[in-house]
Design an enzyme around this catalytic site. Structure first.
Site, PDB file in Angstrom:
ATOM      1  N   HIS A 263       0.837  -1.206   0.000  1.00 34.83           N
ATOM      2  CA  HIS A 263       0.000   0.000   0.000  1.00 34.83           C
ATOM      3  C   HIS A 263       0.873   1.257   0.000  1.00 34.83           C
ATOM      4  O   HIS A 263       0.613   2.215  -0.723  1.00 34.83           O
ATOM      5  CB  HIS A 263      -0.875   0.061   1.256  1.00 34.83           C
ATOM      6  CG  HIS A 263      -1.954  -0.982   1.343  1.00 34.83           C
ATOM      7  ND1 HIS A 263      -2.132  -1.774   2.457  1.00 34.83           N
ATOM      8  CD2 HIS A 263      -2.927  -1.334   0.473  1.00 34.83           C
ATOM      9  CE1 HIS A 263      -3.178  -2.562   2.259  1.00 34.83           C
ATOM     10  NE2 HIS A 263      -3.675  -2.325   1.070  1.00 34.83           N
TER      11      HIS A 263
ATOM     12  N   LYS B  13     -19.760  -4.445   9.788  1.00 33.93           N
ATOM     13  CA  LYS B  13     -18.750  -5.508   9.596  1.00 33.93           C
ATOM     14  C   LYS B  13     -17.544  -5.217  10.460  1.00 33.93           C
ATOM     15  O   LYS B  13     -16.993  -4.117  10.408  1.00 33.93           O
ATOM     16  CB  LYS B  13     -18.284  -5.521   8.141  1.00 33.93           C
ATOM     17  CG  LYS B  13     -18.983  -6.531   7.278  1.00 33.93           C
ATOM     18  CD  LYS B  13     -18.152  -6.757   6.033  1.00 33.93           C
ATOM     19  CE  LYS B  13     -19.018  -6.877   4.804  1.00 33.93           C
ATOM     20  NZ  LYS B  13     -18.298  -6.545   3.581  1.00 33.93           N
TER      21      LYS B  13
HETATM   22  P1  ADP Z   1      -9.944  -3.294  -0.482  1.00 34.44           P
HETATM   23  O1  ADP Z   1     -10.645  -4.056   0.616  1.00 34.44           O
HETATM   24  O2  ADP Z   1     -10.678  -2.074  -0.917  1.00 34.44           O
HETATM   25  O3  ADP Z   1      -9.492  -4.146  -1.636  1.00 34.44           O
HETATM   26  P2  ADP Z   1      -7.193  -3.191   0.421  1.00 34.44           P
HETATM   27  O4  ADP Z   1      -6.705  -2.463   1.629  1.00 34.44           O
HETATM   28  O5  ADP Z   1      -7.061  -4.682   0.438  1.00 34.44           O
HETATM   29  O6  ADP Z   1      -8.671  -2.694   0.232  1.00 34.44           O
HETATM   30  O7  ADP Z   1      -6.451  -2.663  -0.877  1.00 34.44           O
HETATM   31  C1  ADP Z   1      -6.568  -1.324  -1.303  1.00 34.44           C
HETATM   32  C2  ADP Z   1      -6.008  -1.202  -2.715  1.00 34.44           C
HETATM   33  O8  ADP Z   1      -4.602  -1.433  -2.705  1.00 34.44           O
HETATM   34  C3  ADP Z   1      -6.581  -2.220  -3.711  1.00 34.44           C
HETATM   35  O9  ADP Z   1      -6.712  -1.585  -4.967  1.00 34.44           O
HETATM   36  C4  ADP Z   1      -5.530  -3.303  -3.763  1.00 34.44           C
HETATM   37  O10 ADP Z   1      -5.553  -3.997  -5.007  1.00 34.44           O
HETATM   38  C5  ADP Z   1      -4.273  -2.466  -3.608  1.00 34.44           C
HETATM   39  N1  ADP Z   1      -3.141  -3.228  -3.076  1.00 34.44           N
HETATM   40  C6  ADP Z   1      -3.045  -3.841  -1.885  1.00 34.44           C
HETATM   41  N2  ADP Z   1      -1.852  -4.444  -1.738  1.00 34.44           N
HETATM   42  C7  ADP Z   1      -1.161  -4.199  -2.890  1.00 34.44           C
HETATM   43  C8  ADP Z   1       0.141  -4.568  -3.391  1.00 34.44           C
HETATM   44  N3  ADP Z   1       0.977  -5.324  -2.673  1.00 34.44           N
HETATM   45  N4  ADP Z   1       0.497  -4.133  -4.610  1.00 34.44           N
HETATM   46  C9  ADP Z   1      -0.360  -3.404  -5.368  1.00 34.44           C
HETATM   47  N5  ADP Z   1      -1.589  -3.018  -4.964  1.00 34.44           N
HETATM   48  C10 ADP Z   1      -1.986  -3.416  -3.743  1.00 34.44           C
END
Ligand code: ADP
Length: 159
Positions: free
Chosen positions: A17, A41
């Site tokens: 992130h 949730k």
């Molecule tokens: P959500 O529940 O909205 O998917 P996340 O916190 O899991 O929220 O992810 C937020 C965004 O960051 C999403 O678009 C996800 O694909 C992206 N993301 C998360 N980890 C990575 C990573 N390691 N590389 C690229 N993008 C990432």
């Protein structure tokens, strides 16, 4: 001023992130990283803790603001005067879901565009759910999360 929103669960924020956020902050004048939560949730960490850990992890990025919201992302973006949403892509498996989400958002509001960013290869496989799994099974997550998250989770385990 080009303002972008980086919405997500960030439960917890990872180095993946952070890498996306760093690139976003180079491309846009201001990035608001916003914890999307749903009061019905329960997540792994409470939303206020997620926000606090993000704040501690992004203090070196001047044009980044941390916030949280509930409800539709596009409504939040409009409220904040942003026309761009940042989302990250790791693999083809992310693509289908992310494409649908961005198209749904475009159908709801034509003005708001989604921009996809990728991370450095070394952060590509990291996800919050993988981190949780490793952590709950007593593995070492220090390489995958920013220091404030590592310290917080370490203390939480000891208590
Ligand atoms: P959500 O529940 O909205 O998917 P996340 O916190 O899991 O929220 O992810 C937020 C965004 O960051 C999403 O678009 C996800 O694909 C992206 N993301 C998360 N980890 C990575 C990573 N390691 N590389 C690229 N993008 C990432």
């Amino acid at each position: 001023m080009k303002i972008a929103i980086y919405p997500g669960s960030f439960d917890p924020i990872t180095k993946g992130h952070l890498d996306i956020l760093k690139t976003g902050a180079e491309v846009f004048d201001k990035v608001i990283i916003a914890v999307a939560h749903n009061s019905s949730k329960q997540g792994f960490l409470p939303p206020d803790v997620r926000v606090k850990l993000i704040q501690e992890s992004v203090s070196h990025l001047d044009n980044v603001e941390v916030d949280s919201f509930e409800g539709l992302t596009i409504e939040y973006a409009k409220k904040r005067g942003a026309k761009v949403l940042i989302r990250g892509l790791r693999a083809v498996s992310d693509f289908e879901y992310e494409l649908q989400l961005s198209q749904a958002n475009s159908a709801l509001s034509e003005d708001i565009k989604t921009v996809f960013l990728t991370t450095k290869p070394k952060y590509n496989f990291i996800s919050s759910s993988t981190i949780k799994e490793i952590y709950l099974n007593n593995g070492d997550i220090s390489k995958f999360v920013p220091e404030p998250v590592y310290d917080y989770l370490l203390k939480r385990k000891v208590c």
